[in-house]
Design an enzyme around this catalytic site. Structure first.
Site, short mmCIF file in Angstrom:
data_model
loop_
_atom_site.label_atom_id
_atom_site.label_comp_id
_atom_site.label_asym_id
_atom_site.label_seq_id
_atom_site.Cartn_x
_atom_site.Cartn_y
_atom_site.Cartn_z
N THR A 389 0.82 -1.15 0.03
CA THR A 389 -0.07 -0.06 -0.18
C THR A 389 0.92 1.19 0.10
OG1 THR A 389 -1.66 -1.23 1.16
CG2 THR A 389 -1.87 1.09 1.51
N THR A 407 -4.36 1.92 -2.23
CA THR A 407 -3.97 0.62 -2.09
C THR A 407 -4.45 -0.03 -3.17
OG1 THR A 407 -3.60 -1.32 -0.68
CG2 THR A 407 -5.60 -0.19 -0.54
N GLU A 428 -9.42 -6.00 -3.12
CA GLU A 428 -9.99 -5.39 -1.98
C GLU A 428 -11.07 -6.18 -1.28
OE1 GLU A 428 -7.82 -3.13 0.28
OE2 GLU A 428 -8.05 -2.29 -1.65
O1 DON Z 1 -7.39 -1.22 3.75
C1 DON Z 1 -6.54 -2.02 4.00
O2 DON Z 1 -6.50 -1.97 5.65
C2 DON Z 1 -5.53 -2.90 3.43
N1 DON Z 1 -6.23 -3.26 2.15
C3 DON Z 1 -4.41 -2.29 3.55
C4 DON Z 1 -3.34 -3.12 2.90
C5 DON Z 1 -2.02 -3.01 3.16
O3 DON Z 1 -1.62 -1.96 3.95
C6 DON Z 1 -1.04 -4.00 2.64
N2 DON Z 1 0.34 -3.75 3.27
N3 DON Z 1 0.83 -2.72 3.44
#
Ligand code: DON
Length: 579
Positions: A389, A407, A428
């Site tokens: 992300t 992300t 997602e």
């Molecule tokens: O929105 C979220 O919490 C996740 N989709 C975020 C994913 C994430 O931070 C992956 N790694 N860094």
């Protein structure tokens, strides 16, 4: 969650064995609630310089480029974000979504732009179940069945129309140029392709894009993406309509359907960004403005700061500080999964969870020198993290601020590319509790509040935040899955202690998330003596080999009138600058 269960939790916390053997600390007794003693600081004045910190030098540069053309922080947010979508597709992109926390200097307005993905109308849990009713991990993270309706294109259109000074086409110009001309492949980029290679190879368009000639692009070679340049040009010319409606939308829907997905033209046409009220909390004379649901970050931060506000941390030893902070983390993460979801669909007791009174109940359950066992706290909620992300922070010379975390979820999202578009679709849908009680890729579980239903937005940990004090203002955030929230907590605490942004982002990190009942620590987060002292208190300390996060922060000291920027030294592509 139902409010009644919160009260139950407070009562249980205050009552369970091991929590109340000793009297609570003096501070906790003398300051049961975290009520501010005077008016919170506000954001007034003009920094006179711009500061940008992002995960890639070309993105940071693009932000300054549009500011030099007369743009403001919000135009820069489009430029930086869209360039990241080109040069860091493993982390975020046009096929994903994100949160944009904005402060507009002209009228002092803070707003949270929610460009989170939405569930297609046909979503229902059974689609992600295998024959035995278990979560089918392949479907939840690979290919377009794992993809929500993207939010990023709509966010840029909205930002340009409502907050920027430049036409969208001008703010997208650097991204279009870089996509067409290419950029040098760096190690995190080609490592990501290597990780996702087996899934990329399932569909021809993604394979051709990321594995040209069947090979992972070599580090240092030039990688370009003319299809993405065309997609961005389409958005530059037609705005969100060019993406969500008409011929382009039809192409997306047909390709998604042919590969087993469930998007419809109606799903795309119905997508809108939402402006939401940020969560605001006060901590020891500082004001923190942060992410509301569908992020879990702001509520968890409010719980942790409210708990900590009952202690004078500056007067404590480092070990005591860490112990109390871990206990605050443990309690906030316990509440996180159980209660939160999309605020448009789920009734959440936000006021209760963020109230100082609730925190006082949680604080009363903290033993001053003994770790609470997570088993002793009611509720459930396991692990996670990841590095896929991106977060960037921007301040312009007029004092406009943008904190953006965006992300595609896991590395290269679903690894599915619609032919001719140049971007991966997100995965997602895995951030939903696709099947009740069955852990997602981060080990997170949930139930009805975060179920995959038509139009809903999945619960997130992304926590873009502002920190506002009498003299200093900071813009902060990071990627890192569920660790995002504790990183932002520790970053803000370090800033409050007087660290400059470049030092805040470099500080070694530790993390506790209720379950597993373990304190994870980066190398050098604790001295040997500190680890021993924490272990003696009953904490299980897991000092790993690895680091996590990619924090980007900018700050302004109004007293010295200096502007600073820091990007995480853990990642060499990142870049922070002040001009
Ligand atoms: O929105 C979220 O919490 C996740 N989709 C975020 C994913 C994430 O931070 C992956 N790694 N860094």
């Amino acid at each position: 969650m139902r409010s009644s269960s919160i009260l139950t939790v407070v009562v249980l916390c205050a009552a369970f064995a091991g929590c109340t053997h000793e009297a609570p600390t003096r501070e906790a007794q003398s300051q049961p609630a975290a009520a501010p003693t005077k008016a919170p600081p506000t954001l007034a004045g003009r920094p006179g310089k711009a500061a940008i910190a992002s995960a890639h030098a070309l993105a940071t540069e693009a932000g300054f480029e549009v500011i030099a053309k007369g743009g403001n922080a919000f135009d820069a947010a489009i430029a930086v974000g869209s360039v990241l979508s080109v040069v860091e597709p493993q982390s975020s992109g046009i096929g994903g979504g994100g949160f944009f926390l904005l402060h507009r200097a002209a009228d002092g307005r803070d707003v949270f732009l929610d460009a989170r993905e939405t569930a297609p109308a046909a979503s229902r849990s059974e689609l992600w179940a295998d024959a035995d009713g278990k979560l089918d991990r392949d479907k939840s993270i690979n290919g377009p069945i794992s993809s929500g309706i993207p939010g990023e294109p709509a966010a840029y259109d909205w930002l340009a129309k409502h907050y920027g000074k430049l036409p969208l086409a001008e703010s997208l110009a650097p991204a279009i140029r870089i996509a067409r001309e290419g950029f040098p492949v760096y190690s995190r980029f080609n490592r990501s392709i290597g990780m996702r290679r087996p899934v990329l190879e399932r569909w021809p368009a993604g394979k051709a894009l990321f594995l040209p000639g069947g090979e992972i692009p070599a580090e240092g070679s030039l990688w370009s993406n003319p299809d993405l340049a065309s997609t961005l040009e389409r958005i530059a010319e037609h705005g969100a309509t060019g993406f969500y409606r008409g011929e382009f939308a039809g192409r997306l829907v047909d390709a998604v359907a042919a590969a087993g997905g469930i998007w419809t033209r109606e799903d795309l046409a119905a997508y809108v960004v939402k402006e939401r009220e940020p969560i605001t909390l006060d901590y020891r004379g500082w004001r923190i403005v942060t992410a509301p649901p569908p992020s879990s970050g702001g509520i968890a931060l409010a719980e942790m700061f409210n708990i900590l506000s009952g202690y004078d941390l500056a007067q404590r030893s480092r070990v005591e500080r860490v112990h109390l902070t871990i206990e605050a983390m443990r309690r906030a993460y316990r509440d996180r999964a159980e209660y939160l979801g999309d605020p448009d669909y789920v009734k959440m007791p936000v006021a209760e969870l963020t109230s100082p009174l609730y925190a006082a109940g949680l604080r009363a359950s903290i033993h001053p020198s003994k770790a609470t066992s997570s088993d002793a706290l009611p509720g459930y909620m396991p692990p996670t993290e990841g590095e896929h992300t991106t977060h960037y922070s921007i301040m312009d010379a007029d004092g406009n601020l943008a904190a953006v975390t965006k992300t595609v979820n896991l590395t290269l999202g679903s690894a599915f590319v619609v032919e001719g578009t140049g971007f991966v679709l997100n995965n997602e849908m895995d951030d939903f509790a696709l099947l009740p009680g069955q852990p997602n890729a981060f080990g997170l579980v949930g139930g009805e509040a975060n179920a995959p239903k038509s139009g809903r937005r999945p619960l997130s940990s992304m926590t873009p935040s502002f920190v506002i004090g009498e003299d200093r203002v900071g813009v902060i955030g990071t990627p890192g899955g569920s660790r995002i929230i504790t990183m932002v907590l520790e970053g803000i605490l370090a800033y409050l202690d007087g660290d400059e942004p470049k030092d805040v982002v470099a500080r070694p990190r530790y993390h506790h998330q209720y379950l597993p009942d373990v304190v994870s620590a980066e190398p050098r987060a604790f001295t040997r003596d500190e680890t021993k002292a924490l272990t003696d208190m009953g904490h299980v300390v897991n000092e790993g080999e690895r680091t996590w996060g990619l924090m980007n922060m900018v700050g302004w000291n109004r007293r010295t009138n200096t502007v600073g920027a820091g990007s995480d030294p853990r990642e060499e592509s990142s870049r922070a600058d002040v001009r």
